[in-house]
Design an enzyme around this catalytic site. Structure first.
Site: not given
Ligand code: NAP
Length: 486
Positions: A290, A387
């Site tokens: 991120c 992103e």
């Molecule tokens: P994501 O799709 O939002 O998934 C993150 C988590 O949320 C996963 O455990 C996912 O579960 C869960 N999730 C997805 N849909 C959900 C719903 N409808 N209800 C409840 N939980 C749900 O994000 P990602 O693409 O995996 O991760 C990358 C993102 O994280 C990027 O935008 C990155 O910038 C951000 N990030 C931010 C930081 C920070 O500290 N600011 C650090 C790391 C990453 P599943 O895996 O089971 O789908």
């Protein structure tokens, strides 16, 4: 995958101090993104298991909060020691399920362990206050108390660290904890539970509920009235939705969401430092962090030299299976991730960007993408606004400081930002003007457990790490004592 301690490879949920199969017995496959091989099948928990975990955490809270801070700290310190003594196994497991090179995985294990060390120490310093009284015969006090059951949902890009950043301050403060890890990377979370158990965490203090039904598990973690605090790291759209779900029971909420980090290089920058910082910031975890630089703003006078040096450094990165010696770039996490990177690069090229190096998939395998550098970027291109989350450096030009700041801030996001200059006055001015929660000045890697990590604008709420990191897990209670005599 050979582990020195095979017992850290756990595949069932960890609830109430035991590893248990999912209610109904379903499982899902965890796959190595580099090879496509199935690593193991993991319990696919339905909502009922999340409810069970919340109930266990609520029961455990009554006694965990009553321990002395020193006793909780001792548990967290043991967990820190166990993580470090299992660093190699944890790193191998992480590389297998997530893809990052082993060297990065080892570093993440140490970083994650550091949160348990840091917050264990911080537990002993959760001081309240005595306020000078406003009337005779009164004493005014402020107590810091654990909020209660804390829940979390975490992403796949840092399978251990994103959990540790939340669990460590929660447990240190006296809260109990339930986490749903990302479906791609549950094994690191379950290994942490195994080590937590060995460290002596009482049953129910730390619970891990893996599953593919993110929405149904998430609904329990965000709406159950026994839960008092919810912390999310992931994408901005999902975070906004989950924060909305928390509103019904007015939970404390922390959000660590997406970023769109600017990386500004002024003409007077040290070119070697700027290129090294750019590589570290852009290509760590194959660009899937991120805080990865998403937009490089390079001043006119240094643009050509910087672009050439960065392209050379990018094309020198060794791409391959993260478990192989010397690998600097592993696979992207999923086919979808590769597809998104391809689409963003195609959009940039269609709209006039120039390809300096890379620009297509890598022969190492279906999920591998070449480290890429594009110049001639404009704010009209998708990669300027979204992103990228892949190994693609996009270079924009700027003329002066004012323009650089305006361009950098022209986004609804505000997580990390970077600036390279040798002018001390400019470093201060730009660091203060950037709308970001974190600024690296002549530094490309800024995350550490001792400093507050978090975003402004749509990048999030709250801070993790440092002294601020424990505040989200405590309530401030004011006690006014009267009738004490003068
Ligand atoms: P994501 O799709 O939002 O998934 C993150 C988590 O949320 C996963 O455990 C996912 O579960 C869960 N999730 C997805 N849909 C959900 C719903 N409808 N209800 C409840 N939980 C749900 O994000 P990602 O693409 O995996 O991760 C990358 C993102 O994280 C990027 O935008 C990155 O910038 C951000 N990030 C931010 C930081 C920070 O500290 N600011 C650090 C790391 C990453 P599943 O895996 O089971 O789908």
């Amino acid at each position: 995958m050979m582990l020195q301690d095979p017992a850290i490879l756990q595949t069932r949920a960890f609830i109430g101090g035991s590893f248990v199969s999912a209610t109904g017995g379903a499982t899902f496959a965890v796959v190595n993104p580099a090879t496509g091989e199935r690593i193991s099948d993991v319990a696919d928990c339905p909502a009922a298991d999340a409810l069970h975990a919340v109930a266990s955490a609520e029961t455990a809270f009554r006694s965990w909060r009553g321990l002395l801070a020193k006793e909780r700290a001792a548990c967290l310190r043991r967990l820190y020691d166990l993580m470090l003594s299992h660093q190699e196994d944890l790193a191998r497991l992480m590389t297998a399920e997530q893809g990052k090179p082993l060297a990065e995985a080892r570093a993440e294990v140490a970083y994650a362990a550091g949160f348990f060390e840091w917050f264990g120490e911080e537990a002993k310093r959760l001081y309240g206050e005595v306020i000078p009284a406003n009337a005779h015969g009164r004493r005014l006090l402020v107590l810091k108390q654990p909020v209660g059951v804390a829940t979390a949902i975490t992403p796949w890009n840092f399978p251990l660290a994103m959990i540790a950043r939340k669990a460590a301050p929660a447990l240190a403060a006296g809260c109990t904890f339930v986490v749903k890890p990302a479906a791609e990377t549950p094994l690191s979370a379950l290994a942490l539970a195994e080590l937590g158990c060995r460290a002596g965490l009482p049953a129910g203090v730390l619970n891990v509920v893996p599953g593919t039904g993110a929405a149904e598990i998430g609904e329990i973690l965000t709406t159950d009235p026994r839960v008092r605090k919810f912390s999310f790291t992931g994408s901005t759209p999902v975070g906004k939705m989950l924060a909305g779900q928390c509103a019904g029971t007015v939970k404390k909420v922390s959000l660590e969401l997406g970023g769109n980090a600017p990386f500004i290089v002024f003409d007077d920058a040290d070119l070697d430092q700027a290129v090294a910082g750019a590589v570290a910031s852009k290509f760590r975890n194959m660009g899937q962090t991120c805080v990865c630089a998403n937009r490089f703003y390079i001043q006119d006078g240094i643009h050509e030299a910087f672009a050439a040096r960065l392209a050379k450094a990018a094309s020198d990165l060794l791409v391959g299976d993260g478990a192989a010696p010397g690998t600097a770039q592993g696979p992207l996490v999923s086919d979808r991730a590769v597809g998104k990177v391809e689409a963003l690069v195609a959009d940039a090229l269609d709209n006039g960007a120039t390809l300096v190096t890379g620009g297509s998939r890598h022969p190492a395998g279906r999920r591998f993408y070449q480290p890429t550098v594009l110049t001639g970027m404009t704010m009209a291109m998708r990669a300027a606004r979204e992103e990228i989350f892949g190994p693609v450096a996009t270079l924009f030009r700027f003329r002066d400081q004012r323009e650089a700041i305006a361009l950098a801030n022209a986004t609804p996001f505000g997580l990390a930002a970077y600036v390279y200059t040798r002018d001390l006055g400019r470093a201060w001015q730009v660091a203060e003007a950037l709308e970001a929660g974190m600024v690296g000045v002549n530094e490309g890697v800024i995350s550490t457990e001792v400093a507050p990590f978090g975003g402004v604008k749509e990048s999030g709420l709250g801070r993790e790490g440092g002294r601020a990191g424990i505040e989200d897990y405590v309530e401030t209670k004011y006690v006014a004592m009267g009738g004490l005599g003068s």
